[in-house]
Design an enzyme around this catalytic site. Structure first.
Site: not given
Length: 290
Positions: A96, A172, A240
């Site tokens: 990601t 995503k 994150k």
């Protein structure tokens, strides 16, 4: 396409490699953690000393590390893939990442005639291992078609988002922002149930069959109620991802109502010392609030 390399064989990369080996693919693996590659070697994988070696035998390479700095090192570091990549090779970027990082990596690879498939994944290690995870793929249709057998082996849910690398990352981040919001909401609801004296297992049973249900909330809160914080997905991962999602939102001029507090909750769990625990630790964070 009969041979593939997997660079980064942690929870997700290791699951993908094991899945491919079980399906009869020849798989080269590389990771800085020797125990991880050794386990896959026992399943038939060829162990590489550096990412650069991967381009010798395989023409398709799955990069499954954690973040943009690690991806940049794997691709363009002193022993990176780019040292030996050939025109026509294909790189799947599965971490990601921020969309602009994907776009920059794809542009650099294109200079060598190398194709990029922006292919972030979702579903967790068990689904990576059995091939039922989701892949959000962005890249030219011809490249997606050429990699079709590999994509089908990796995932029973392949979504071709667009022909533009970066759009997989955008999708995503939208998904993971919602996952983060759902998880924080589930942890807060269960913390409230605990405070008012409800039976937590029965409460979660009700939620699972009612309007409050979310997959990540049920999955993580089951672990929390069992006191199981062994990391399948570390707190730092959604920390994150929600941070990147909020950066993307700000750059688009979008004022988020729920994303900011959710992202802050993961940062607080990290600061509380639970960074390397499963993200079910959000229950500990919110359960401890006065």
């Amino acid at each position: 396409m009969n041979r593939v390399s997997v660079i980064g064989v942690g929870n997700m990369g290791g699951g993908m490699a094991a899945n491919l080996l079980a399906r009869g693919w020849a798989v080269d693996v590389c990771d800085i953690d020797f125990a991880k590659v050794e386990a896959l070697q026992l399943l038939g994988a060829e162990v590489l000393e550096s990412p650069a070696q991967a381009a010798v035998n395989a023409s398709v390479h799955i990069v499954c590390v954690v973040d943009a700095p690690q991806t940049g090192e794997v691709l363009f570091g002193p022993r990176g893939l780019a040292q030996r990549l050939q025109p026509g090779h294909t790189v799947l970027l599965c971490p990601t990442l921020a969309p602009e990082d994907v776009e920059a990596f794809a542009a650099r690879l294109a200079e060598q005639g190398v194709h990029t498939l922006d292919a972030p994944m979702s579903g967790g290690p068990a689904r990576a291992r059995d091939g039922s995870m989701s892949l959000m793929v962005a890249g030219p249709q011809a490249v997606v078609t050429a990699a079709g057998e590999l994509l089908k082996a990796l995932s029973s849910r392949v979504f071709h988002i667009s022909e533009k690398p970066g759009d997989g990352a955008r999708t995503k981040l939208v998904n993971n922002l919602l996952a983060g919001i759902n998880l924080v909401g589930a942890a807060e609801a269960m913390a409230l149930a605990q405070r008012i004296g409800l039976d937590l297992a029965k409460t979660l049973d009700v939620i699972e069959q009612s309007s409050g249900q979310s997959w990540i909330g049920i999955d993580r809160m089951r672990r929390a109620l069992a006191g199981d914080y062994a990391p399948r997905a570390h707190v730092t991962l959604l920390e994150k991802d929600t941070r990147l999602a909020m950066e993307m939102a700000r750059s688009a001029g979008f004022a988020s109502l729920l994303g900011g507090p959710a992202s802050a909750a993961f940062a607080q769990a990290h600061a509380a010392g639970w960074a390397e625990e499963d993200d079910a630790a959000l229950f500990k964070l919110l359960g401890g609030r006065s």
